[in-house]
Motif scaffolding. Structure first.
Motif, PDB file in Angstrom:
ATOM      1  N   MET A   1       0.813  -1.216   0.000  1.00 25.56           N
ATOM      2  CA  MET A   1       0.000   0.000   0.000  1.00 25.56           C
ATOM      3  C   MET A   1       0.850   1.272   0.000  1.00 25.56           C
ATOM      4  SD  MET A   1      -3.105  -1.061   2.581  1.00 25.56           S
ATOM      5  CE  MET A   1      -3.977   0.480   2.273  1.00 25.56           C
ATOM      6  N   ASN A   2       2.066   1.182   0.477  1.00 21.91           N
ATOM      7  CA  ASN A   2       2.955   2.343   0.495  1.00 21.91           C
ATOM      8  C   ASN A   2       3.835   2.440  -0.747  1.00 21.91           C
ATOM      9  OD1 ASN A   2       2.158   3.415   3.016  1.00 21.91           O
ATOM     10  ND2 ASN A   2       3.410   1.907   4.102  1.00 21.91           N
ATOM     11  N   SER A   3       3.705   1.466  -1.643  1.00 22.07           N
ATOM     12  CA  SER A   3       4.496   1.512  -2.873  1.00 22.07           C
ATOM     13  C   SER A   3       3.970   2.604  -3.795  1.00 22.07           C
ATOM     14  CB  SER A   3       4.453   0.155  -3.575  1.00 22.07           C
ATOM     15  OG  SER A   3       3.129  -0.134  -4.009  1.00 22.07           O
ATOM     16  N   GLU A   4       4.839   3.146  -4.620  1.00 16.44           N
ATOM     17  CA  GLU A   4       4.462   4.232  -5.522  1.00 16.44           C
ATOM     18  C   GLU A   4       3.448   3.783  -6.560  1.00 16.44           C
ATOM     19  OE1 GLU A   4       5.054   7.440  -5.450  1.00 16.44           O
ATOM     20  OE2 GLU A   4       6.092   7.129  -3.543  1.00 16.44           O
ATOM     21  N   SER A   5       3.575   2.551  -7.014  1.00 19.19           N
ATOM     22  CA  SER A   5       2.642   2.060  -8.039  1.00 19.19           C
ATOM     23  C   SER A   5       1.227   1.992  -7.481  1.00 19.19           C
ATOM     24  CB  SER A   5       3.087   0.685  -8.529  1.00 19.19           C
ATOM     25  OG  SER A   5       3.131  -0.239  -7.450  1.00 19.19           O
ATOM     26  N   TYR A   6       1.087   1.526  -6.228  1.00 20.93           N
ATOM     27  CA  TYR A   6      -0.248   1.437  -5.622  1.00 20.93           C
ATOM     28  C   TYR A   6      -0.827   2.827  -5.393  1.00 20.93           C
ATOM     29  CZ  TYR A   6      -3.968   0.136  -2.386  1.00 20.93           C
ATOM     30  OH  TYR A   6      -5.187  -0.024  -1.769  1.00 20.93           O
ATOM     31  N   LYS A   7      -0.009   3.739  -4.870  1.00 16.22           N
ATOM     32  CA  LYS A   7      -0.489   5.106  -4.624  1.00 16.22           C
ATOM     33  C   LYS A   7      -0.903   5.781  -5.927  1.00 16.22           C
ATOM     34  CE  LYS A   7       2.286   5.945  -0.482  1.00 16.22           C
ATOM     35  NZ  LYS A   7       3.372   6.759   0.124  1.00 16.22           N
ATOM     36  N   HIS A   8      -0.113   5.569  -6.980  1.00 15.17           N
ATOM     37  CA  HIS A   8      -0.449   6.163  -8.279  1.00 15.17           C
ATOM     38  C   HIS A   8      -1.756   5.597  -8.806  1.00 15.17           C
ATOM     39  CE1 HIS A   8       0.077   7.827 -12.297  1.00 15.17           C
ATOM     40  NE2 HIS A   8      -0.142   6.618 -12.789  1.00 15.17           N
ATOM     41  N   MET A   9      -1.964   4.285  -8.644  1.00 19.28           N
ATOM     42  CA  MET A   9      -3.208   3.669  -9.102  1.00 19.28           C
ATOM     43  C   MET A   9      -4.409   4.261  -8.374  1.00 19.28           C
ATOM     44  SD  MET A   9      -4.490  -0.272  -8.694  1.00 19.28           S
ATOM     45  CE  MET A   9      -4.712  -0.001  -6.926  1.00 19.28           C
ATOM     46  N   ILE A  10      -4.324   4.404  -7.049  1.00 18.47           N
ATOM     47  CA  ILE A  10      -5.427   4.935  -6.271  1.00 18.47           C
ATOM     48  C   ILE A  10      -5.710   6.386  -6.654  1.00 18.47           C
ATOM     49  CG2 ILE A  10      -6.207   5.541  -3.948  1.00 18.47           C
ATOM     50  CD1 ILE A  10      -6.301   2.576  -4.552  1.00 18.47           C
ATOM     51  N   ARG A  11      -4.643   7.190  -6.806  1.00 22.40           N
ATOM     52  CA  ARG A  11      -4.836   8.598  -7.199  1.00 22.40           C
ATOM     53  C   ARG A  11      -5.494   8.687  -8.564  1.00 22.40           C
ATOM     54  NH1 ARG A  11       0.433   9.408  -4.997  1.00 22.40           N
ATOM     55  NH2 ARG A  11       1.287   9.238  -7.106  1.00 22.40           N
ATOM     56  N   ARG A  12      -5.067   7.840  -9.486  1.00 18.44           N
ATOM     57  CA  ARG A  12      -5.620   7.873 -10.849  1.00 18.44           C
ATOM     58  C   ARG A  12      -7.098   7.498 -10.845  1.00 18.44           C
ATOM     59  NH1 ARG A  12      -6.064  10.547 -15.267  1.00 18.44           N
ATOM     60  NH2 ARG A  12      -6.563   9.241 -17.081  1.00 18.44           N
ATOM     61  N   PHE A  13      -7.461   6.444 -10.133  1.00 16.56           N
ATOM     62  CA  PHE A  13      -8.873   6.049 -10.054  1.00 16.56           C
ATOM     63  C   PHE A  13      -9.697   7.142  -9.378  1.00 16.56           C
ATOM     64  CE2 PHE A  13      -7.652   1.534 -10.791  1.00 16.56           C
ATOM     65  CZ  PHE A  13      -8.590   1.255 -11.760  1.00 16.56           C
ATOM     66  N   ASP A  14      -9.149   7.760  -8.351  1.00 10.82           N
ATOM     67  CA  ASP A  14      -9.869   8.819  -7.656  1.00 10.82           C
ATOM     68  C   ASP A  14     -10.115  10.013  -8.574  1.00 10.82           C
ATOM     69  OD1 ASP A  14     -10.946  10.078  -5.209  1.00 10.82           O
ATOM     70  OD2 ASP A  14      -9.218  11.408  -5.385  1.00 10.82           O
ATOM     71  N   GLU A  15      -9.124  10.363  -9.367  1.00  6.60           N
ATOM     72  CA  GLU A  15      -9.278  11.489 -10.300  1.00  6.60           C
ATOM     73  C   GLU A  15     -10.312  11.178 -11.375  1.00  6.60           C
ATOM     74  OE1 GLU A  15      -5.416  12.103 -11.824  1.00  6.60           O
ATOM     75  OE2 GLU A  15      -4.593  12.979  -9.975  1.00  6.60           O
ATOM     76  N   VAL A  16     -10.220   9.985 -11.972  1.00  5.91           N
ATOM     77  CA  VAL A  16     -11.134   9.619 -13.060  1.00  5.91           C
ATOM     78  C   VAL A  16     -12.563   9.505 -12.536  1.00  5.91           C
ATOM     79  CG1 VAL A  16     -11.728   7.828 -14.723  1.00  5.91           C
ATOM     80  CG2 VAL A  16      -9.337   8.478 -14.404  1.00  5.91           C
ATOM     81  N   PHE A  17     -12.729   8.812 -11.431  1.00  4.18           N
ATOM     82  CA  PHE A  17     -14.074   8.639 -10.892  1.00  4.18           C
ATOM     83  C   PHE A  17     -14.655   9.978 -10.448  1.00  4.18           C
ATOM     84  CE2 PHE A  17     -17.139   7.778  -7.508  1.00  4.18           C
ATOM     85  CZ  PHE A  17     -17.953   6.848  -8.120  1.00  4.18           C
ATOM     86  N   GLY A  18     -13.851  10.812  -9.794  1.00  2.00           N
ATOM     87  CA  GLY A  18     -14.336  12.120  -9.355  1.00  2.00           C
ATOM     88  C   GLY A  18     -14.746  12.997 -10.518  1.00  2.00           C
ATOM     89  N   SER A  19     -13.959  12.966 -11.587  1.00  2.00           N
ATOM     90  CA  SER A  19     -14.281  13.769 -12.769  1.00  2.00           C
ATOM     91  C   SER A  19     -15.581  13.292 -13.417  1.00  2.00           C
ATOM     92  CB  SER A  19     -13.134  13.688 -13.774  1.00  2.00           C
ATOM     93  OG  SER A  19     -13.450  14.342 -14.978  1.00  2.00           O
ATOM     94  N   ASN A  20     -15.720  11.979 -13.569  1.00  2.00           N
ATOM     95  CA  ASN A  20     -16.948  11.441 -14.176  1.00  2.00           C
ATOM     96  C   ASN A  20     -18.170  11.690 -13.296  1.00  2.00           C
ATOM     97  OD1 ASN A  20     -15.505  10.447 -16.369  1.00  2.00           O
ATOM     98  ND2 ASN A  20     -15.181   8.449 -15.436  1.00  2.00           N
ATOM     99  N   LEU A  21     -18.003  11.551 -11.988  1.00  2.00           N
ATOM    100  CA  LEU A  21     -19.122  11.779 -11.083  1.00  2.00           C
ATOM    101  C   LEU A  21     -19.550  13.244 -11.104  1.00  2.00           C
ATOM    102  CD1 LEU A  21     -21.051  10.668  -8.958  1.00  2.00           C
ATOM    103  CD2 LEU A  21     -19.300  11.123  -7.224  1.00  2.00           C
ATOM    104  N   ALA A  22     -18.579  14.147 -11.150  1.00  2.00           N
ATOM    105  CA  ALA A  22     -18.908  15.573 -11.209  1.00  2.00           C
ATOM    106  C   ALA A  22     -19.673  15.902 -12.486  1.00  2.00           C
ATOM    107  CB  ALA A  22     -17.631  16.408 -11.126  1.00  2.00           C
ATOM    108  N   GLU A  23     -19.251  15.313 -13.599  1.00  2.00           N
ATOM    109  CA  GLU A  23     -19.944  15.546 -14.870  1.00  2.00           C
ATOM    110  C   GLU A  23     -21.359  14.994 -14.823  1.00  2.00           C
ATOM    111  OE1 GLU A  23     -19.468  14.525 -19.655  1.00  2.00           O
ATOM    112  OE2 GLU A  23     -17.895  13.958 -18.222  1.00  2.00           O
ATOM    113  N   PHE A  24     -21.511  13.797 -14.246  1.00  2.00           N
ATOM    114  CA  PHE A  24     -22.825  13.170 -14.149  1.00  2.00           C
ATOM    115  C   PHE A  24     -23.764  13.995 -13.270  1.00  2.00           C
ATOM    116  CE2 PHE A  24     -25.601   9.896 -12.068  1.00  2.00           C
ATOM    117  CZ  PHE A  24     -26.379   9.632 -13.184  1.00  2.00           C
ATOM    118  N   MET A  25     -23.299  14.438 -12.115  1.00  2.00           N
ATOM    119  CA  MET A  25     -24.127  15.229 -11.216  1.00  2.00           C
ATOM    120  C   MET A  25     -24.478  16.570 -11.840  1.00  2.00           C
ATOM    121  SD  MET A  25     -24.810  13.356  -8.642  1.00  2.00           S
ATOM    122  CE  MET A  25     -25.589  14.635  -7.642  1.00  2.00           C
TER     123      MET A  25
END
Length: 219
Positions: A161-185
């Motif tokens: 969980m502290n590896s850079e690859s895992y952190k990057h994956m979580i940040r990327r999913f958070d950005e994509v999901f947040g952007s899509n959710l904002a557009e949908f709302m």
């Protein structure tokens, strides 16, 4: 979950009941004084299969519209949201397989079951002090091994969980999901302003009942 609940219990279920009511009234001689059916203009003289099919077609059209399946923009952004959720689920599944969380969980569950079984057996047996001491040593050894495995698993998961690859994956999913959710709302709130789209207002309220989404995204 809220979206599925909205579709099932605020769209399909009430529309189905309205369709059944309209068909039933047609075979009881028309409408009653207090009839407020959404299919009222079809519920006065329905005595053929074509009339029933007309009511059913209206039920389908209304349900499709209120489930957001007739608006291309809504379908597009909903597809993006669902795809993001599925991809995130697949990534978490790979993470669980990599860290062997399920394997350790099964081992711990088996150990707990065996420990309870041994406790039942031990309480029913009266052995010598030497046998009792041996049983206590075996229990202490098993508990020490269990604690060592838990510690090792915790450290392994923490490293992942502290590896850079895992952190990057979580940040990327958070950005994509947040952007899509904002557009949908934004689309929902924009379309729900009209007085003929009360179902969208209900959906907005259900998805953002505490206004967390709109506040966090600055909508």
């Amino acid at each position: 979950q809220n979206l599925v609940y909205y579709m099932m219990f605020e769209v399909i279920e009430p529309n189905w009941q309205e369709m059944e009511r309209a068909i039933l009234l047609s075979y009881q001689g028309g409408t009653t004084r207090n009839d407020t059916s959404k299919f009222q203009h079809h519920s006065q003289q329905q005595h053929t299969v074509d009339d029933v099919l007309t009511v059913h077609s209206e039920f389908l059209q209304r349900s499709l519209k209120e489930c957001l399946l007739t608006n291309r923009d809504h379908i597009r952004i909903l597809t993006k949201l669902m795809t993001t959720c599925l991809l995130f689920s697949d990534q978490m599944k790979r993470f669980i397989e990599t860290t062997q969380i399920d394997d350790e969980r099964n081992k711990l569950a088996t150990e707990e079951r065996q420990k309870r079984q041994r406790k039942v057996v031990d309480t029913g047996q009266m052995g010598s002090n030497r046998e009792k001491r041996k049983i206590r040593e075996m229990r202490a050894s098993a508990q020490a091994a269990r604690r060592a495995r838990i510690k090792e698993q915790t450290e392994r998961i923490s490293r992942e969980m502290n590896s850079e690859s895992y952190k990057h994956m979580i940040r990327r999913f958070d950005e994509v999901f947040g952007s899509n959710l904002a557009e949908f709302m934004s689309q929902l709130m924009s379309d729900s302003d009209g007085r003929h789209h009360t179902h969208l207002s209900n959906l907005c309220t259900r998805l953002d009942y505490n206004e967390y989404v709109t506040r966090s995204m600055g909508l």
